[in-house]
Design a protein around this motif. Structure first.
Motif, PDB file in Angstrom:
ATOM      1  N   ALA A 180       0.811  -1.212   0.000  1.00  0.00           N
ATOM      2  CA  ALA A 180       0.000   0.000   0.000  1.00  0.00           C
ATOM      3  C   ALA A 180       0.849   1.269   0.000  1.00  0.00           C
ATOM      4  O   ALA A 180       0.344   2.363  -0.291  1.00  0.00           O
ATOM      5  CB  ALA A 180      -0.930   0.008   1.220  1.00  0.00           C
ATOM      6  N   GLY A 181       2.137   1.134   0.328  1.00  0.00           N
ATOM      7  CA  GLY A 181       2.986   2.310   0.433  1.00  0.00           C
ATOM      8  C   GLY A 181       2.577   3.222   1.573  1.00  0.00           C
ATOM      9  O   GLY A 181       2.665   4.453   1.468  1.00  0.00           O
ATOM     10  N   ARG A 182       2.136   2.620   2.703  1.00  0.00           N
ATOM     11  CA  ARG A 182       1.623   3.399   3.831  1.00  0.00           C
ATOM     12  C   ARG A 182       2.128   2.816   5.156  1.00  0.00           C
ATOM     13  O   ARG A 182       2.373   1.607   5.259  1.00  0.00           O
ATOM     14  CB  ARG A 182       0.085   3.403   3.853  1.00  0.00           C
ATOM     15  N   PHE A 183       2.260   3.693   6.129  1.00  0.00           N
ATOM     16  CA  PHE A 183       2.509   3.258   7.494  1.00  0.00           C
ATOM     17  C   PHE A 183       1.182   2.820   8.114  1.00  0.00           C
ATOM     18  O   PHE A 183       0.144   3.437   7.864  1.00  0.00           O
ATOM     19  CB  PHE A 183       3.090   4.398   8.333  1.00  0.00           C
ATOM     20  N   ARG A 184       1.232   1.797   8.919  1.00  0.00           N
ATOM     21  CA  ARG A 184       0.044   1.361   9.655  1.00  0.00           C
ATOM     22  C   ARG A 184       0.337   1.465  11.145  1.00  0.00           C
ATOM     23  O   ARG A 184       1.432   1.136  11.601  1.00  0.00           O
ATOM     24  CB  ARG A 184      -0.346  -0.073   9.280  1.00  0.00           C
ATOM     25  N   ILE A 185      -0.667   1.938  11.877  1.00  0.00           N
ATOM     26  CA  ILE A 185      -0.483   2.150  13.308  1.00  0.00           C
ATOM     27  C   ILE A 185      -1.697   1.642  14.073  1.00  0.00           C
ATOM     28  O   ILE A 185      -2.839   1.750  13.604  1.00  0.00           O
ATOM     29  CB  ILE A 185      -0.236   3.651  13.622  1.00  0.00           C
ATOM     30  N   ARG A 186      -1.419   1.057  15.221  1.00  0.00           N
ATOM     31  CA  ARG A 186      -2.483   0.604  16.114  1.00  0.00           C
ATOM     32  C   ARG A 186      -2.085   0.963  17.534  1.00  0.00           C
ATOM     33  O   ARG A 186      -0.988   0.623  17.991  1.00  0.00           O
ATOM     34  CB  ARG A 186      -2.692  -0.907  15.999  1.00  0.00           C
ATOM     35  N   VAL A 187      -2.959   1.676  18.216  1.00  0.00           N
ATOM     36  CA  VAL A 187      -2.716   2.127  19.584  1.00  0.00           C
ATOM     37  C   VAL A 187      -3.851   1.637  20.472  1.00  0.00           C
ATOM     38  O   VAL A 187      -5.037   1.752  20.101  1.00  0.00           O
ATOM     39  CB  VAL A 187      -2.616   3.670  19.656  1.00  0.00           C
ATOM     40  N   ARG A 188      -3.487   1.098  21.623  1.00  0.00           N
ATOM     41  CA  ARG A 188      -4.482   0.599  22.574  1.00  0.00           C
ATOM     42  C   ARG A 188      -4.022   0.961  23.976  1.00  0.00           C
ATOM     43  O   ARG A 188      -2.880   0.665  24.359  1.00  0.00           O
ATOM     44  CB  ARG A 188      -4.617  -0.917  22.423  1.00  0.00           C
ATOM     45  N   VAL A 189      -4.883   1.617  24.728  1.00  0.00           N
ATOM     46  CA  VAL A 189      -4.590   2.001  26.112  1.00  0.00           C
ATOM     47  C   VAL A 189      -5.589   1.296  27.017  1.00  0.00           C
ATOM     48  O   VAL A 189      -6.803   1.428  26.836  1.00  0.00           O
ATOM     49  CB  VAL A 189      -4.664   3.530  26.308  1.00  0.00           C
ATOM     50  N   THR A 190      -5.081   0.541  27.982  1.00  0.00           N
ATOM     51  CA  THR A 190      -5.948  -0.228  28.867  1.00  0.00           C
ATOM     52  C   THR A 190      -5.605   0.062  30.328  1.00  0.00           C
ATOM     53  O   THR A 190      -4.493   0.464  30.661  1.00  0.00           O
ATOM     54  CB  THR A 190      -5.807  -1.737  28.614  1.00  0.00           C
ATOM     55  N   ASN A 191      -6.588  -0.162  31.184  1.00  0.00           N
ATOM     56  CA  ASN A 191      -6.397  -0.099  32.623  1.00  0.00           C
ATOM     57  C   ASN A 191      -6.424  -1.528  33.151  1.00  0.00           C
ATOM     58  O   ASN A 191      -7.265  -2.334  32.725  1.00  0.00           O
ATOM     59  CB  ASN A 191      -7.505   0.735  33.278  1.00  0.00           C
ATOM     60  N   ARG A 192      -5.502  -1.836  34.049  1.00  0.00           N
ATOM     61  CA  ARG A 192      -5.356  -3.225  34.487  1.00  0.00           C
ATOM     62  C   ARG A 192      -6.583  -3.753  35.215  1.00  0.00           C
ATOM     63  O   ARG A 192      -6.816  -4.961  35.245  1.00  0.00           O
ATOM     64  CB  ARG A 192      -4.114  -3.360  35.376  1.00  0.00           C
ATOM     65  N   ARG A 193      -7.383  -2.857  35.765  1.00  0.00           N
ATOM     66  CA  ARG A 193      -8.588  -3.298  36.459  1.00  0.00           C
ATOM     67  C   ARG A 193      -9.845  -3.125  35.612  1.00  0.00           C
ATOM     68  O   ARG A 193     -10.703  -3.997  35.563  1.00  0.00           O
ATOM     69  CB  ARG A 193      -8.757  -2.541  37.773  1.00  0.00           C
ATOM     70  N   PHE A 194      -9.942  -1.994  34.917  1.00  0.00           N
ATOM     71  CA  PHE A 194     -11.186  -1.653  34.225  1.00  0.00           C
ATOM     72  C   PHE A 194     -11.188  -2.013  32.743  1.00  0.00           C
ATOM     73  O   PHE A 194     -12.199  -1.898  32.072  1.00  0.00           O
ATOM     74  CB  PHE A 194     -11.484  -0.160  34.380  1.00  0.00           C
ATOM     75  N   GLY A 195     -10.043  -2.437  32.211  1.00  0.00           N
ATOM     76  CA  GLY A 195     -10.020  -2.858  30.823  1.00  0.00           C
ATOM     77  C   GLY A 195      -9.705  -1.736  29.846  1.00  0.00           C
ATOM     78  O   GLY A 195      -9.061  -0.740  30.197  1.00  0.00           O
ATOM     79  N   PRO A 196     -10.165  -1.855  28.592  1.00  0.00           N
ATOM     80  CA  PRO A 196      -9.814  -0.888  27.552  1.00  0.00           C
ATOM     81  C   PRO A 196     -10.313   0.526  27.875  1.00  0.00           C
ATOM     82  O   PRO A 196     -11.463   0.712  28.299  1.00  0.00           O
ATOM     83  CB  PRO A 196     -10.524  -1.436  26.310  1.00  0.00           C
ATOM     84  N   LEU A 197      -9.436   1.516  27.659  1.00  0.00           N
ATOM     85  CA  LEU A 197      -9.800   2.918  27.863  1.00  0.00           C
ATOM     86  C   LEU A 197     -10.066   3.611  26.531  1.00  0.00           C
ATOM     87  O   LEU A 197     -11.124   4.189  26.325  1.00  0.00           O
ATOM     88  CB  LEU A 197      -8.693   3.652  28.616  1.00  0.00           C
ATOM     89  N   PHE A 198      -9.082   3.598  25.642  1.00  0.00           N
ATOM     90  CA  PHE A 198      -9.292   4.151  24.314  1.00  0.00           C
ATOM     91  C   PHE A 198      -8.198   3.645  23.382  1.00  0.00           C
ATOM     92  O   PHE A 198      -7.207   3.049  23.810  1.00  0.00           O
ATOM     93  CB  PHE A 198      -9.328   5.688  24.344  1.00  0.00           C
ATOM     94  N   GLY A 199      -8.386   3.898  22.097  1.00  0.00           N
ATOM     95  CA  GLY A 199      -7.382   3.496  21.121  1.00  0.00           C
ATOM     96  C   GLY A 199      -7.763   3.962  19.736  1.00  0.00           C
ATOM     97  O   GLY A 199      -8.823   4.567  19.529  1.00  0.00           O
ATOM     98  N   TYR A 200      -6.885   3.684  18.787  1.00  0.00           N
ATOM     99  CA  TYR A 200      -7.167   4.015  17.393  1.00  0.00           C
ATOM    100  C   TYR A 200      -6.287   3.160  16.495  1.00  0.00           C
ATOM    101  O   TYR A 200      -5.262   2.631  16.919  1.00  0.00           O
ATOM    102  CB  TYR A 200      -6.960   5.510  17.114  1.00  0.00           C
TER     103      TYR A 200
END
Length: 229
Positions: A180-200
């Motif tokens: 594709a000639g593109r960079f791919r990015i995946r971000v995930r922020v989680t809390n150890r007790r409450f689980g996923p917070l946000f990402g993209y």
């Protein structure tokens, strides 16, 4: 202090050469290379966790630390510009702007080399209230994996560890798609007790400029800089 390599190459050492060549160039941005990098693309999805995390995201959003809104096919810009901060440290901006419904939102970070040269220190937000050590790893497929360590809060005389109950663990994976000639990015922020917070997650292309000619545009540097590492 003369810099002979980017802060990322310094920390990764020989493993830096295992990264995809395009990832190597992006993370060679620094005072030695004289290059700045601007990535532009689309996040396929910007998401956040269950409803109870919204107040935390909204609070963090006031200082460009967290993303309080969601969206799909969100136009995205990331600006990586090297400069010397108030304390003489080489710094690289990681300022992300998301054109979300209701208006653009920013997620700001400034990265410096740790005092011992063995880690990257990530200052978050407009006032660098939060700081975290980053752990870098070159993956077998040439992608770069970044995981956050302990978070610390700094304000005036206060310097304390952020409790796990309210902290978030970030994982960033950046790769290059040759087809594709593109960079791919995946971000995930989680809390150890409450689980996923946000990402993209999404993709972008990159353009490079001579920072010695262009400089650092107004508004890219933080309002307040923090010396404590």
């Amino acid at each position: 202090m003369k810099q002979h390599a980017s802060i990322f190459r310094t920390v990764l050492g020989a493993d830096f050469d295992r990264l995809h060549p395009q990832i190597q160039r992006r993370f060679s941005v620094g005072l030695a290379s004289g290059e700045a990098c601007t990535g532009r693309g689309v996040m396929d999805r910007v998401w956040h966790g269950r409803g109870f995390v919204k107040p935390f995201l909204a609070l963090g959003g006031t200082r460009n630390i967290l993303l309080p809104r969601q969206g799909r096919n969100v136009p995205f810009t990331i600006e990586n510009v090297p400069y010397t901060d108030t304390y003489g440290r080489e710094t690289v901006t990681f300022v992300r702007t998301f054109e979300l419904p209701g208006g653009p939102r920013r997620f700001d970070a400034q990265m410096v080399l740790g005092p011992q040269g063995d880690r990257v220190l990530d200052y978050l937000g407009t006032h660098q209230h939060l700081a975290s050590d980053l752990h870098l790893r070159a993956e077998p497929d040439g992608s770069l994996l970044i995981r956050s360590g302990e978070h610390r809060f700094r304000e005036g005389p206060v310097d304390c560890r952020v409790p796990e109950l309210i902290g978030g663990d970030a994982e960033v994976r950046e790769s290059y798609d040759d087809a594709a000639g593109r960079f791919r990015i995946r971000v995930r922020v989680t809390n150890r007790r409450f689980g996923p917070l946000f990402g993209y997650e999404g993709s972008f292309t990159a353009a490079y400029t001579d920072v010695r000619m262009c400089g650092v545009r107004p508004g890219l540097r933080p309002v307040r800089e923090e010396v404590r590492a």
